[in-house]
Each structure stands twice: as structure tokens, then as C-alpha cells.
Design a protein around this motif. Structure first.
Motif, short mmCIF file in Angstrom:
data_model
loop_
_atom_site.label_atom_id
_atom_site.label_comp_id
_atom_site.label_asym_id
_atom_site.label_seq_id
_atom_site.Cartn_x
_atom_site.Cartn_y
_atom_site.Cartn_z
N GLN A 87 9.63 23.28 32.73
CA GLN A 87 8.76 23.87 33.33
C GLN A 87 7.89 24.26 32.61
OE1 GLN A 87 9.95 26.25 36.81
NE2 GLN A 87 12.04 25.79 36.56
N TYR A 134 1.21 24.59 38.27
CA TYR A 134 2.58 24.84 37.73
C TYR A 134 3.47 23.51 37.82
CZ TYR A 134 6.85 27.41 36.72
OH TYR A 134 7.89 28.03 36.17
N TRP A 136 6.62 20.70 36.82
CA TRP A 136 8.09 20.52 36.59
C TRP A 136 8.27 19.03 36.03
CZ3 TRP A 136 6.11 22.69 40.91
CH2 TRP A 136 6.57 24.01 41.21
#
Length: 270
Positions: A87, A134, A136
Motif C-alpha cells: 500500500q 491511496y 493498493w
């Protein structure tokens, strides 16, 4: 069996050692070789902008059609930070800040009066776009895919002097418009480690804003290759494209911008 016996103590020591080893391995596990713990890229985007602006002014309605400007070089900054092994945060910013001199033409209605006119707008157009997502990352080998969500900030302003003929009467005056907004962001990414010195990547992003004083969407994508002559410093070449479409509700103004062309960066990774 007593916990004080040697076999019990050995089992406890072994379990403790295994737990510590596992925790240490999880803390210090290496991410995919296609990702960096942290990086900063600084460079420029070389593009030939196509701009279409429509809006009401005191000299009639601006309707430039597809106005193509000369090639320009736009500064751009990217940064990434990996949190854990899969992440992280991605940041991207660029600015368009150049002169804009379209012709004014068309017809509109201001305060209930039908107006027609033509003229010239001598102005400076500024566009700022900043994304923070953000992300992943899926995969642990040489190839990984990423999905990111976040927010985008965009600002557009036109400032200058409009001159022309309105209903047969010549005149001139200052013209200034500025709007900015925040919008949700969705990103997709792919990274491929080809060798210790070469990587390939692809990125796509979409921004959609509904409601408020300004609405619209911004789409972008890039294909690139990274080459690292040293472990910490590399050179990046990519081809990128952006389509920006913004609408201001109060006067039905529309701004459409297309930017596409090659870009180059110096990338420092940590």
C-alpha cells in the motif's frame, strides 16, 4: 507437565523465537522489485494544447472552437511513498500557465437584451491539477497492479483584456474568471520490472465532479519506461495524455482542454 521442566522451557523458547522471527520477517519483508519505498520525479511535459472555451462576456459570447496553441513545456512533479509492502501514497502535480489569445464571436443574451459581437481576448490561462491517491498494489513478483482512490484539486483562471464590437459599437474592458474545486479520484496502475535497471509502467486516472458551482471531468493516462544508471537515480520517458472538461453552471461557461505529448523526468528513489 510443569512449565519449569526443560522440555517445556525449550518449547516456550522455540515458540517465542519463531514468533519473533515471523514478526521480524513481516516487518522487513521486501516489496515487489517493481516498487520503490519512496521516490520523487521532477521533469517536464511537452505538449501542443487544444483549447475550446465558451462563455458570456460584455462583448458577446466567447466561442473559440478548437483553438490550437503552439507547443509548450509544462513543469510536472510526481512522488510516491510505500506504506508496508503493498500500500502507499501517490502524488502528481502539473500546471499550465501560458498566454491565450482567441477570437470572440457569436451571440448571447445579457439582462434580457440580445447581443451579438466579435473581437479579441488577450489573456493568460492558468490550469492547476494536483492528485493525491491511496493505492493498493496486487502481486509480489516482477509485475504488480494497483488500484487507488483519493482526491484531486483543480483550478482554472483566465485573466486579460477583451476588445471588440458589440452591436456595432467598439469597446474594451478587463476580463477575469477563476474557479477551483475538489473532486473524487480513481487511479489504476501497472508496474513491470524488466531487469535491475529497467522498468515499464502504465497509469490511468479519472476525476468526476458533480454539483456545486463547477462540474466536469478530467481523464488521464500515461505509458512510460524507467532506466536507472545508478541504484538511486534514474531517467524516465513517457507519453501522456489528459482531457479536461469543466462547466460553470451560473453562466453556462465551458472549458475543454486536451494535452498530449512526451514527458521526461529525473527520478530519485530511496
Amino acid at each position: 507437565m510443569s512449565l519449569r521442566t526443560p522440555p517445556a522451557r525449550h518449547a516456550i523458547y522455540a515458540a517465542s523465537l519463531l514468533a519473533l522471527t515471523t514478526a521480524s520477517a513481516l516487518c522487513w519483508a521486501e516489496p515487489s522489485p517493481a516498487l520503490d519505498r519512496a521516490s520523487l520525479s521532477v521533469g517536464a511535459f511537452y505538449t501542443e494544447p487544444k483549447i475550446d472555451y465558451q462563455g458570456d462576456t460584455n462583448y458577446g459570447r466567447i466561442d473559440t472552437g478548437s483553438y490550437e496553441l503552439d507547443h509548450v513545456t509544462l513543469p510536472r512533479v510526481k512522488a510516491s511513498l510505500l506504506i508496508g509492502d503493498s500500500q502507499g501514497l501517490d502524488f502528481d502535480y502539473y500546471r499550465y500557465d501560458k498566454n491565450y489569445n482567441p477570437s470572440l464571436s457569436g451571440a448571447t443574451n445579457i439582462n434580457g437584451l440580445p447581443l451579438t459581437g466579435n473581437g479579441q481576448l488577450n489573456a493568460k490561462l492558468k490550469l492547476d491539477l494536483a492528485n493525491l491517491a491511496y493505492k493498493w498494489w496486487i502481486g509480489s513478483g516482477n509485475s504488480v497492479f494497483g488500484v487507488g482512490v483519493g482526491a484531486a484539486y483543480y483550478s482554472a483562471s483566465i485573466k486579460g483584456t477583451a476588445s471588440g464590437v458589440l452591436n456595432g459599437v467598439a469597446g474594451s474592458g478587463d476580463y477575469k474568471e477563476k474557479e477551483h474545486a475538489y473532486a473524487p479520484l480513481l487511479e489504476l496502475g501497472w508496474r513491470q520490472q524488466v531487469s535491475d535497471n529497467v522498468r515499464l509502467y502504465a497509469d490511468a486516472s479519472g476525476i468526476k465532479k458533480n454539483g456545486g458551482s463547477i462540474e466536469g471531468h478530467i481523464y488521464g493516462g500515461a505509458l512510460g519506461v524507467e532506466w536507472y544508471p545508478t541504484k538511486a537515480v534514474g531517467v524516465v520517458a513517457e507519453y501522456t495524455a489528459h482531457k479536461i472538461s469543466l462547466n460553470r453552471n451560473r453562466d453556462n461557461s465551458d472549458l475543454n482542454v486536451r494535452l498530449h505529448g512526451p514527458a521526461a523526468y529525473v527520478k530519485v528513489r530511496f
